[in-house]
Design a protein around this motif. Structure first.
Motif, PDB file in Angstrom:
ATOM      1  N   UNK A  44      -3.145  10.838  -1.878  1.00  0.00           N
ATOM      2  CA  UNK A  44      -2.262  10.296  -0.817  1.00  0.00           C
ATOM      3  C   UNK A  44      -2.579   9.219   0.125  1.00  0.00           C
ATOM      4  N   UNK A  45      -3.648   8.754   0.042  1.00  0.00           N
ATOM      5  CA  UNK A  45      -4.070   7.553   0.755  1.00  0.00           C
ATOM      6  C   UNK A  45      -3.484   6.314   0.289  1.00  0.00           C
ATOM      7  N   UNK A  63       0.945  -1.139   0.124  1.00  0.00           N
ATOM      8  CA  UNK A  63       0.027  -0.066   0.021  1.00  0.00           C
ATOM      9  C   UNK A  63       0.899   1.102   0.097  1.00  0.00           C
ATOM     10  N   UNK A  64       0.632   2.044  -1.033  1.00  0.00           N
ATOM     11  CA  UNK A  64       1.451   3.353  -1.081  1.00  0.00           C
ATOM     12  C   UNK A  64       0.558   4.515  -1.594  1.00  0.00           C
ATOM     13  N   UNK A  65       0.775   5.675  -1.638  1.00  0.00           N
ATOM     14  CA  UNK A  65       0.279   6.896  -2.311  1.00  0.00           C
ATOM     15  C   UNK A  65       0.340   6.664  -3.720  1.00  0.00           C
ATOM     16  N   UNK A  66      -0.837   7.253  -4.494  1.00  0.00           N
ATOM     17  CA  UNK A  66      -0.958   7.373  -5.777  1.00  0.00           C
ATOM     18  C   UNK A  66      -0.333   8.627  -6.462  1.00  0.00           C
ATOM     19  N   UNK A  67       0.139   8.632  -7.698  1.00  0.00           N
ATOM     20  CA  UNK A  67       0.492   9.915  -8.185  1.00  0.00           C
ATOM     21  C   UNK A  67       0.752   9.614  -9.709  1.00  0.00           C
ATOM     22  N   UNK A 119       4.655   7.309  -6.797  1.00  0.00           N
ATOM     23  CA  UNK A 119       4.395   7.334  -5.433  1.00  0.00           C
ATOM     24  C   UNK A 119       5.179   8.134  -4.535  1.00  0.00           C
ATOM     25  N   UNK A 120       4.703   9.447  -4.207  1.00  0.00           N
ATOM     26  CA  UNK A 120       5.399  10.492  -3.632  1.00  0.00           C
ATOM     27  C   UNK A 120       6.316  10.967  -4.749  1.00  0.00           C
TER      28      UNK A 120
END
Length: 253
Positions: A37-38, A16-20, A62-63
């Protein structure tokens, strides 16, 4: 899922990581971005306020960490509805077998098109064998195509078949959460890509250039005794409304 001014991009991570998504008109200048950022493993980002019929490069991140970006990472937004132009479509059914023949079909398609951009990729059902469960989709469909140009560049619009319902024998209830098909694809159920809103992941429509596309479910059931093609089924009532409202030159069902 796409429109003349938006593009949805989906991907999966093992943790699980943030999405970008970083994007821009030039490969080396991905100066715009859209983030969530969830932390999650199933990532969906929709980029809005884009120009119609325009090529954008993008990178999955991610980030500050880039997960995937290359010259092959680009998409082309839809032309304005009603536009007359060439549209290249790859329609594929019964393909997720996990065989050498599957690779050869893909290689021959790329050879035939000389790797020219494909506007739409239609999945026509029985998309992963033999039961359409999640690991079969991952190993026998996504892993075959995700490292090459088509899945990086082309809008993918699916339709279910009987094998996509196999995890729920004798059930066939549309949008059953046990059916991977309804979880791993995105559908324009609200009419956001054209057509009459269906309110269902099982059937929907959308516009691309001067073509109206309709995806129907020939196998699911609304209830134990009502098939999707019963006269008074939700799908048939919606289909009649959608066809009456359609003003496009071409219709593909």
């Amino acid at each position: 899922m796409s429109t003349p001014t938006s593009m949805m991009i989906r991907w999966r991570t093992d943790v699980a990581v943030a999405s970008k998504i970083n994007f821009g008109l030039i490969q080396d200048a991905l100066n715009a971005s859209k983030s969530d950022n969830s932390p999650k493993t199933e990532h969906i980002i929709t980029i809005d306020n884009l120009k119609p019929n325009t090529k954008y490069f993008y990178g999955v991140a991610s980030g500050n960490a880039t997960l995937q970006a290359s010259a092959d990472n680009f998409f082309v937004t839809n032309p304005l509805v009603g536009t007359e132009q060439k549209v290249r479509i790859w329609a594929l059914g019964d393909m997720g077998m996990g065989t050498e023949s599957q690779k050869k079909v893909y290689q021959q398609y790329l050879k035939y098109t000389e790797k020219k951009h494909t506007n739409l990729w239609l999945l026509m059902g029985d998309n992963a064998y033999a039961q359409g469960i999640d690991w079969e989709f991952q190993q026998r469909f996504f892993e075959y195509y995700q490292t090459d140009i088509l899945m990086k560049q082309t809008v993918l619009m699916p339709t279910p078949g009987n094998h996509d319902y196999s995890p729920t024998p004798n059930n066939y209830k549309i949008e059953d959460p046990l059916i991977a098909y309804f979880n791993i694809f995105s559908f324009p159920t609200k009419g956001e890509a054209g057509g009459v809103p269906s309110g269902s992941k099982a059937f929907y429509s959308y516009d691309y250039a001067n073509i109206h596309f309709i995806s129907l479910d020939s196998y699911g059931r609304e209830g134990e005794d009502r098939s999707m093609f019963s006269k008074n089924s939700q799908q048939m009532i919606w289909l009649e409304k959608d066809l009456k409202a359609n003003k496009q030159k071409w219709t593909i069902v």
